[in-house]
Design a protein around this motif. Structure first.
Motif, PDB file in Angstrom:
ATOM      1  N   VAL A  84       0.868  -1.177   0.000  1.00 43.74           N
ATOM      2  CA  VAL A  84       0.000   0.000   0.000  1.00 43.74           C
ATOM      3  C   VAL A  84       0.902   1.222   0.000  1.00 43.74           C
ATOM      4  CG1 VAL A  84      -1.662   1.352   1.338  1.00 43.74           C
ATOM      5  CG2 VAL A  84      -1.925  -1.124   1.173  1.00 43.74           C
ATOM      6  N   LEU A  85       0.672   2.114  -0.940  1.00 45.75           N
ATOM      7  CA  LEU A  85       1.401   3.377  -1.006  1.00 45.75           C
ATOM      8  C   LEU A  85       0.459   4.503  -0.600  1.00 45.75           C
ATOM      9  CD1 LEU A  85       3.237   2.973  -4.443  1.00 45.75           C
ATOM     10  CD2 LEU A  85       4.141   2.509  -2.157  1.00 45.75           C
ATOM     11  N   LEU A  86       0.896   5.323   0.348  1.00 45.35           N
ATOM     12  CA  LEU A  86       0.164   6.521   0.723  1.00 45.35           C
ATOM     13  C   LEU A  86       0.972   7.712   0.241  1.00 45.35           C
ATOM     14  CD1 LEU A  86      -0.948   5.578   4.368  1.00 45.35           C
ATOM     15  CD2 LEU A  86      -2.249   5.359   2.236  1.00 45.35           C
ATOM     16  N   ASN A  87       0.327   8.608  -0.474  1.00 45.05           N
ATOM     17  CA  ASN A  87       1.025   9.722  -1.103  1.00 45.05           C
ATOM     18  C   ASN A  87       1.573  10.680  -0.047  1.00 45.05           C
ATOM     19  OD1 ASN A  87       2.020  11.580  -2.899  1.00 45.05           O
ATOM     20  ND2 ASN A  87       0.117  11.837  -4.033  1.00 45.05           N
ATOM     21  N   SER A  88       2.872  10.952  -0.116  1.00 49.29           N
ATOM     22  CA  SER A  88       3.503  11.881   0.815  1.00 49.29           C
ATOM     23  C   SER A  88       3.193  13.331   0.454  1.00 49.29           C
ATOM     24  CB  SER A  88       5.016  11.662   0.848  1.00 49.29           C
ATOM     25  OG  SER A  88       5.575  11.879  -0.431  1.00 49.29           O
ATOM     26  N   THR A  89       2.774  13.578  -0.778  1.00 52.44           N
ATOM     27  CA  THR A  89       2.434  14.934  -1.201  1.00 52.44           C
ATOM     28  C   THR A  89       1.130  15.348  -0.524  1.00 52.44           C
ATOM     29  OG1 THR A  89       3.472  14.562  -3.349  1.00 52.44           O
ATOM     30  CG2 THR A  89       1.946  16.424  -3.187  1.00 52.44           C
ATOM     31  N   GLY A  90       1.235  16.308   0.384  1.00 55.50           N
ATOM     32  CA  GLY A  90       0.057  16.788   1.100  1.00 55.50           C
ATOM     33  C   GLY A  90      -0.490  15.804   2.115  1.00 55.50           C
ATOM     34  N   PHE A  91       0.334  14.853   2.560  1.00 60.71           N
ATOM     35  CA  PHE A  91      -0.140  13.816   3.486  1.00 60.71           C
ATOM     36  C   PHE A  91      -0.611  14.420   4.799  1.00 60.71           C
ATOM     37  CE2 PHE A  91       0.524  10.846   6.999  1.00 60.71           C
ATOM     38  CZ  PHE A  91      -0.146   9.728   6.540  1.00 60.71           C
ATOM     39  N   ASN A  92      -1.756  13.957   5.259  1.00 66.26           N
ATOM     40  CA  ASN A  92      -2.159  14.203   6.636  1.00 66.26           C
ATOM     41  C   ASN A  92      -2.736  12.904   7.184  1.00 66.26           C
ATOM     42  OD1 ASN A  92      -5.252  14.378   7.039  1.00 66.26           O
ATOM     43  ND2 ASN A  92      -4.933  15.569   5.176  1.00 66.26           N
ATOM     44  N   LEU A  93      -2.579  12.699   8.461  1.00 63.40           N
ATOM     45  CA  LEU A  93      -2.896  11.413   9.071  1.00 63.40           C
ATOM     46  C   LEU A  93      -4.384  11.086   9.011  1.00 63.40           C
ATOM     47  CD1 LEU A  93      -1.644   8.975  10.437  1.00 63.40           C
ATOM     48  CD2 LEU A  93      -1.729  10.223  12.610  1.00 63.40           C
ATOM     49  N   PHE A  94      -5.248  12.070   9.202  1.00 66.02           N
ATOM     50  CA  PHE A  94      -6.696  11.831   9.172  1.00 66.02           C
ATOM     51  C   PHE A  94      -7.110  11.275   7.816  1.00 66.02           C
ATOM     52  CE2 PHE A  94     -11.172  13.138   8.816  1.00 66.02           C
ATOM     53  CZ  PHE A  94     -11.676  12.642  10.020  1.00 66.02           C
ATOM     54  N   GLU A  95      -6.663  11.924   6.759  1.00 66.98           N
ATOM     55  CA  GLU A  95      -6.966  11.465   5.404  1.00 66.98           C
ATOM     56  C   GLU A  95      -6.246  10.153   5.102  1.00 66.98           C
ATOM     57  OE1 GLU A  95      -5.680  13.947   1.916  1.00 66.98           O
ATOM     58  OE2 GLU A  95      -7.823  14.447   1.960  1.00 66.98           O
ATOM     59  N   GLY A  96      -5.026  10.004   5.616  1.00 63.63           N
ATOM     60  CA  GLY A  96      -4.263   8.782   5.402  1.00 63.63           C
ATOM     61  C   GLY A  96      -4.971   7.559   5.962  1.00 63.63           C
ATOM     62  N   ILE A  97      -5.627   7.713   7.115  1.00 60.29           N
ATOM     63  CA  ILE A  97      -6.386   6.616   7.714  1.00 60.29           C
ATOM     64  C   ILE A  97      -7.526   6.214   6.789  1.00 60.29           C
ATOM     65  CG2 ILE A  97      -7.959   6.035   9.615  1.00 60.29           C
ATOM     66  CD1 ILE A  97      -6.087   7.775  11.423  1.00 60.29           C
ATOM     67  N   SER A  98      -8.180   7.203   6.204  1.00 68.02           N
ATOM     68  CA  SER A  98      -9.288   6.936   5.278  1.00 68.02           C
ATOM     69  C   SER A  98      -8.805   6.217   4.026  1.00 68.02           C
ATOM     70  CB  SER A  98      -9.977   8.256   4.906  1.00 68.02           C
ATOM     71  OG  SER A  98     -11.010   8.033   3.988  1.00 68.02           O
ATOM     72  N   VAL A  99      -7.726   6.710   3.441  1.00 64.87           N
ATOM     73  CA  VAL A  99      -7.171   6.105   2.223  1.00 64.87           C
ATOM     74  C   VAL A  99      -6.674   4.690   2.516  1.00 64.87           C
ATOM     75  CG1 VAL A  99      -5.342   6.303   0.477  1.00 64.87           C
ATOM     76  CG2 VAL A  99      -6.591   8.344   1.224  1.00 64.87           C
ATOM     77  N   PHE A 100      -6.062   4.495   3.667  1.00 66.41           N
ATOM     78  CA  PHE A 100      -5.589   3.168   4.064  1.00 66.41           C
ATOM     79  C   PHE A 100      -6.770   2.188   4.099  1.00 66.41           C
ATOM     80  CE2 PHE A 100      -3.135   0.704   7.595  1.00 66.41           C
ATOM     81  CZ  PHE A 100      -2.676  -0.214   6.663  1.00 66.41           C
ATOM     82  N   GLY A 101      -7.899   2.630   4.632  1.00 60.91           N
ATOM     83  CA  GLY A 101      -9.098   1.784   4.653  1.00 60.91           C
ATOM     84  C   GLY A 101      -9.550   1.418   3.247  1.00 60.91           C
ATOM     85  N   HIS A 102      -9.543   2.397   2.342  1.00 63.17           N
ATOM     86  CA  HIS A 102      -9.921   2.154   0.948  1.00 63.17           C
ATOM     87  C   HIS A 102      -9.022   1.074   0.339  1.00 63.17           C
ATOM     88  CE1 HIS A 102     -11.271   3.461  -3.163  1.00 63.17           C
ATOM     89  NE2 HIS A 102     -10.077   2.960  -3.466  1.00 63.17           N
ATOM     90  N   GLU A 103      -7.726   1.202   0.547  1.00 61.46           N
ATOM     91  CA  GLU A 103      -6.784   0.240  -0.029  1.00 61.46           C
ATOM     92  C   GLU A 103      -6.920  -1.133   0.634  1.00 61.46           C
ATOM     93  OE1 GLU A 103      -5.618   1.123  -2.740  1.00 61.46           O
ATOM     94  OE2 GLU A 103      -5.755   3.292  -2.574  1.00 61.46           O
ATOM     95  N   MET A 104      -7.298  -1.163   1.909  1.00 57.22           N
ATOM     96  CA  MET A 104      -7.508  -2.447   2.589  1.00 57.22           C
ATOM     97  C   MET A 104      -8.716  -3.190   2.024  1.00 57.22           C
ATOM     98  SD  MET A 104      -5.084  -3.203   4.582  1.00 57.22           S
ATOM     99  CE  MET A 104      -5.902  -4.580   5.385  1.00 57.22           C
ATOM    100  N   VAL A 105      -9.694  -2.460   1.492  1.00 57.70           N
ATOM    101  CA  VAL A 105     -10.815  -3.128   0.815  1.00 57.70           C
ATOM    102  C   VAL A 105     -10.275  -3.927  -0.365  1.00 57.70           C
ATOM    103  CG1 VAL A 105     -12.957  -2.811  -0.499  1.00 57.70           C
ATOM    104  CG2 VAL A 105     -12.523  -1.414   1.541  1.00 57.70           C
ATOM    105  N   HIS A 106      -9.327  -3.341  -1.094  1.00 56.90           N
ATOM    106  CA  HIS A 106      -8.735  -4.061  -2.230  1.00 56.90           C
ATOM    107  C   HIS A 106      -7.947  -5.293  -1.762  1.00 56.90           C
ATOM    108  CE1 HIS A 106     -10.196  -0.950  -4.761  1.00 56.90           C
ATOM    109  NE2 HIS A 106      -9.289  -0.063  -4.418  1.00 56.90           N
ATOM    110  N   VAL A 107      -7.254  -5.182  -0.639  1.00 57.78           N
ATOM    111  CA  VAL A 107      -6.558  -6.349  -0.086  1.00 57.78           C
ATOM    112  C   VAL A 107      -7.573  -7.466   0.173  1.00 57.78           C
ATOM    113  CG1 VAL A 107      -5.282  -7.240   1.925  1.00 57.78           C
ATOM    114  CG2 VAL A 107      -4.631  -5.033   0.914  1.00 57.78           C
ATOM    115  N   ALA A 108      -8.677  -7.118   0.797  1.00 54.20           N
ATOM    116  CA  ALA A 108      -9.719  -8.114   1.084  1.00 54.20           C
ATOM    117  C   ALA A 108     -10.280  -8.708  -0.208  1.00 54.20           C
ATOM    118  CB  ALA A 108     -10.837  -7.479   1.916  1.00 54.20           C
TER     119      ALA A 108
END
Length: 179
Positions: A84-108
């Motif tokens: 899973v890659l989270l974009n460092s450009t403009g990264f913030n943790l709140f949004e990163g948690i959301s994006v991580f969840g989205h990518e975890m759906v693909h893992v599942a």
């Protein structure tokens, strides 16, 4: 002549059940606090997606993957290892948690066998989607629709899994990301 006999030995063999679990690894571009928080959200996502007891590894890296609108991406490295890659450009943790969840759906989706990588594109439940089509209709792809639908639920579930001080940290560091 005396013969010493050793006492009879009892050999006990215990059948050990193989313990399976989803594992997450982070690169050094995350702070220790971010790793702790994202590990908790990973566990919450695995629980919600019913993949906690799946034997797999998810490696998470934070790196520049393009403009801020490209928040994250995921790919299957082996049948049980995902990146899973989270974009460092403009990264913030709140949004990163959301994006991580989205990518975890693909893992599942990969673990269930719904989503597959094919030479010509992607497979979804036996139907082939050519690469060009995937680029053109990204948000209409069935696996993306599922991920976008579950993303806010996973985000809420992840935030709820954190202690109050951790939630406050997420909000504080994310607020400063926009300044």
């Amino acid at each position: 002549m005396s013969l010493l006999l050793s006492p009879p030995m009892i050999i006990v063999i215990i059948k050990q059940e193989e313990y399976k679990m989803a594992t997450v690894l982070f690169d050094d571009n995350f702070t220790e606090k971010e790793k702790v928080i994202l590990t908790k959200t990973f566990r919450a996502n695995c629980e919600h997606l019913d993949i906690t007891n799946r034997d797999c590894t998810v490696t998470v890296r934070r790196e520049d993957i393009g403009p801020k609108k490209q928040l994250g991406s995921m790919r299957q490295l082996t049948p049980d290892h995902f990146l899973v890659l989270l974009n460092s450009t403009g990264f913030n943790l709140f949004e990163g948690i959301s994006v991580f969840g989205h990518e975890m759906v693909h893992v599942a989706q990969y673990l269930r066998g719904d989503l597959t990588d094919e030479r010509e594109g992607c497979g979804w439940r036996g139907q082939l989607f050519p690469s060009l089509i995937c680029q053109v209709i990204y948000k209409e792809l069935p696996w993306e629709q599922e991920a976008f639908e579950l993303q806010p639920k996973l985000h809420r579930h992840s935030i709820d899994s954190l202690h109050r001080a951790e939630v406050q940290h997420v909000l504080d560091v994310s607020r400063h990301a926009y300044v």
